[in-house]
Write a protein that holds these residues in place. Structure first.
Motif, PDB file in Angstrom:
ATOM      1  N   ALA A  68      18.840   0.190  -7.781  1.00 22.36           N
ATOM      2  CA  ALA A  68      19.339   1.129  -8.796  1.00 22.36           C
ATOM      3  C   ALA A  68      19.200   0.529 -10.202  1.00 22.36           C
ATOM      4  N   ARG A  69      19.534  -0.765 -10.310  1.00 16.36           N
ATOM      5  CA  ARG A  69      19.424  -1.435 -11.618  1.00 16.36           C
ATOM      6  C   ARG A  69      17.969  -1.501 -12.073  1.00 16.36           C
ATOM      7  N   LYS A  70      17.082  -1.841 -11.143  1.00 14.01           N
ATOM      8  CA  LYS A  70      15.657  -1.966 -11.501  1.00 14.01           C
ATOM      9  C   LYS A  70      15.132  -0.626 -11.992  1.00 14.01           C
ATOM     10  N   VAL A 103       5.365   4.186  -9.543  1.00 15.53           N
ATOM     11  CA  VAL A 103       6.644   3.610  -9.097  1.00 15.53           C
ATOM     12  C   VAL A 103       6.446   2.220  -8.492  1.00 15.53           C
ATOM     13  N   ARG A 104       5.376   2.077  -7.710  1.00 15.01           N
ATOM     14  CA  ARG A 104       5.180   0.780  -7.049  1.00 15.01           C
ATOM     15  C   ARG A 104       4.981  -0.333  -8.061  1.00 15.01           C
ATOM     16  N   LYS A 105       4.037  -0.121  -8.977  1.00 16.95           N
ATOM     17  CA  LYS A 105       3.719  -1.190  -9.922  1.00 16.95           C
ATOM     18  C   LYS A 105       4.862  -1.434 -10.904  1.00 16.95           C
ATOM     19  N   SER A 106       5.494  -0.362 -11.371  1.00 13.56           N
ATOM     20  CA  SER A 106       6.506  -0.561 -12.412  1.00 13.56           C
ATOM     21  C   SER A 106       7.873  -0.973 -11.844  1.00 13.56           C
ATOM     22  N   ILE A 107       8.177  -0.625 -10.595  1.00  7.86           N
ATOM     23  CA  ILE A 107       9.530  -0.903 -10.061  1.00  7.86           C
ATOM     24  C   ILE A 107       9.516  -1.643  -8.716  1.00  7.86           C
ATOM     25  N   GLU A 111       0.823  -1.221   0.000  1.00  7.06           N
ATOM     26  CA  GLU A 111       0.000   0.000   0.000  1.00  7.06           C
ATOM     27  C   GLU A 111       0.855   1.269   0.000  1.00  7.06           C
ATOM     28  N   LYS A 112       2.171   1.118   0.086  1.00  5.65           N
ATOM     29  CA  LYS A 112       3.055   2.291   0.195  1.00  5.65           C
ATOM     30  C   LYS A 112       3.558   2.661  -1.194  1.00  5.65           C
ATOM     31  N   GLU A 113       2.867   3.557  -1.838  1.00  2.70           N
ATOM     32  CA  GLU A 113       3.130   3.825  -3.256  1.00  2.70           C
ATOM     33  C   GLU A 113       4.602   4.150  -3.558  1.00  2.70           C
ATOM     34  N   ASN A 114       5.166   5.145  -2.871  1.00  2.25           N
ATOM     35  CA  ASN A 114       6.527   5.595  -3.238  1.00  2.25           C
ATOM     36  C   ASN A 114       7.563   5.258  -2.177  1.00  2.25           C
ATOM     37  N   ILE A 115       7.258   4.303  -1.318  1.00  9.59           N
ATOM     38  CA  ILE A 115       8.187   4.013  -0.214  1.00  9.59           C
ATOM     39  C   ILE A 115       8.632   2.561  -0.289  1.00  9.59           C
ATOM     40  N   THR A 116       9.954   2.332  -0.092  1.00  9.93           N
ATOM     41  CA  THR A 116      10.427   0.957   0.027  1.00  9.93           C
ATOM     42  C   THR A 116      11.417   0.883   1.186  1.00  9.93           C
ATOM     43  N   PRO A 174       9.570   4.288 -21.173  1.00 10.29           N
ATOM     44  CA  PRO A 174       9.577   5.725 -20.855  1.00 10.29           C
ATOM     45  C   PRO A 174       8.257   6.180 -20.232  1.00 10.29           C
ATOM     46  N   ASN A 175       7.196   5.356 -20.363  1.00  8.42           N
ATOM     47  CA  ASN A 175       5.898   5.747 -19.783  1.00  8.42           C
ATOM     48  C   ASN A 175       5.678   5.149 -18.394  1.00  8.42           C
ATOM     49  N   TRP A 176       6.772   4.790 -17.690  1.00  8.83           N
ATOM     50  CA  TRP A 176       6.633   4.100 -16.400  1.00  8.83           C
ATOM     51  C   TRP A 176       5.839   4.902 -15.382  1.00  8.83           C
ATOM     52  N   ARG A 177       5.854   6.248 -15.536  1.00  9.89           N
ATOM     53  CA  ARG A 177       5.140   7.088 -14.560  1.00  9.89           C
ATOM     54  C   ARG A 177       3.638   6.804 -14.566  1.00  9.89           C
ATOM     55  N   GLU A 178       3.119   6.417 -15.730  1.00 10.09           N
ATOM     56  CA  GLU A 178       1.667   6.180 -15.827  1.00 10.09           C
ATOM     57  C   GLU A 178       1.229   5.048 -14.911  1.00 10.09           C
TER      58      GLU A 178
END
Ligand SMILES: Cc1cc2nc3c(=O)[nH]c(=O)nc-3n(C[C@H](O)[C@H](O)[C@H](O)COP(=O)(O)OP(=O)(O)OC[C@H]3O[C@@H](n4cnc5c(N)ncnc54)[C@H](O)[C@@H]3O)c2cc1C
Length: 177
Positions: free
Chosen positions: A109-111, A127-131, A76-81, A120-124
């Motif tokens: 860093a690699r991911k 961060v959580r889902k794409s990385i 549930e933590k969108e931008n936190i790891t 390039p559209n990863w923002r859509e």
């Protein structure tokens, strides 16, 4: 082990309940040195090394193992790891905590680099889902064996098994215990 050209460092661990360990740690360096001297009336030069150690150079604290890191906790933590000890603390008896923390940083860093390059559209998708989901899943898998092995090593290295004498690989005689 050597610390610098003129000094060595030593480390001493022994099993205690968590409350006893916290109490001893809270009493400070003088009490910890006394406890180490009381428990280590061993052969020379161990008592001399302890006696020569300055209280100002002594630190001590409880170390213990926790449950394995579960990536679901961060879903549930969108931008936190979490990385390193914050994600997968382990007792130090396998010497793997810092190694895993460094591997976490490299993997993250690699991911980020590979994902953002390829898509390039990863923002859509966020961060959580794409990385982060994939990174945390891989980190949990890689670090789990180290956490489990550290807990096993903590048990083993504080058991009578280590007093076994033999001119043979440790694995051979361990299977007999
Ligand atoms: C006795 C001992 C021996 C060890 N031997 C080994 C070994 O041989 N090999 C090995 O790989 N690992 C070893 N480790 C483990 C290793 O030290 C840790 O796993 C590693 O330091 C974890 O790194 P980290 O960056 O995740 O956390 P830390 O090194 O704990 O870094 C976290 C940092 O965050 C700071 N911080 C905390 N709270 C805040 C806040 N609110 N705001 C700002 N900053 C904050 C802290 O001050 C600290 O600097 C050993 C550990 C111990 C205790």
């Amino acid at each position: 082990m050597p610390y610098d050209a003129k000094t060595i460092m030593w480390q001493f661990s022994f099993p205690l309940s968590l409350s006893e360990a916290k109490e001893l740690s809270a009493k400070g360096a003088k009490a910890m040195k006394e406890e180490a001297c009381r428990r280590l009336k061993w052969h020379d030069p161990i008592p001399q090394i302890l006696a020569a150690t300055l209280e100002a150079d002594i630190t001590g604290y409880p170390v213990y193992d926790r449950k394995l890191f579960d990536p679901i906790l961060l879903q549930e933590k969108e931008n936190i790891t979490l990385i390193g000890d914050a994600a997968h603390p382990m007792s130090p008896f396998k010497g793997q905590g810092a190694n895993q923390a460094i591997l976490d940083a490299l993997a993250l860093a690699r991911k980020i680099s590979v994902t953002c390059d390829k898509n390039p559209n990863w923002r859509e998708s966020g961060v959580r889902k794409s990385i982060l989901n994939k990174f945390e899943e891989e980190m949990a898998k890689r670090s789990a064996t180290k956490v489990i092995d550290s807990a096993k090593a903590a048990q083993l290295l504080h058991s009578k098994v280590v007093l076994h004498e033999g001119n043979e690989p440790r694995g051979r005689w361990l299977s007999g215990f």
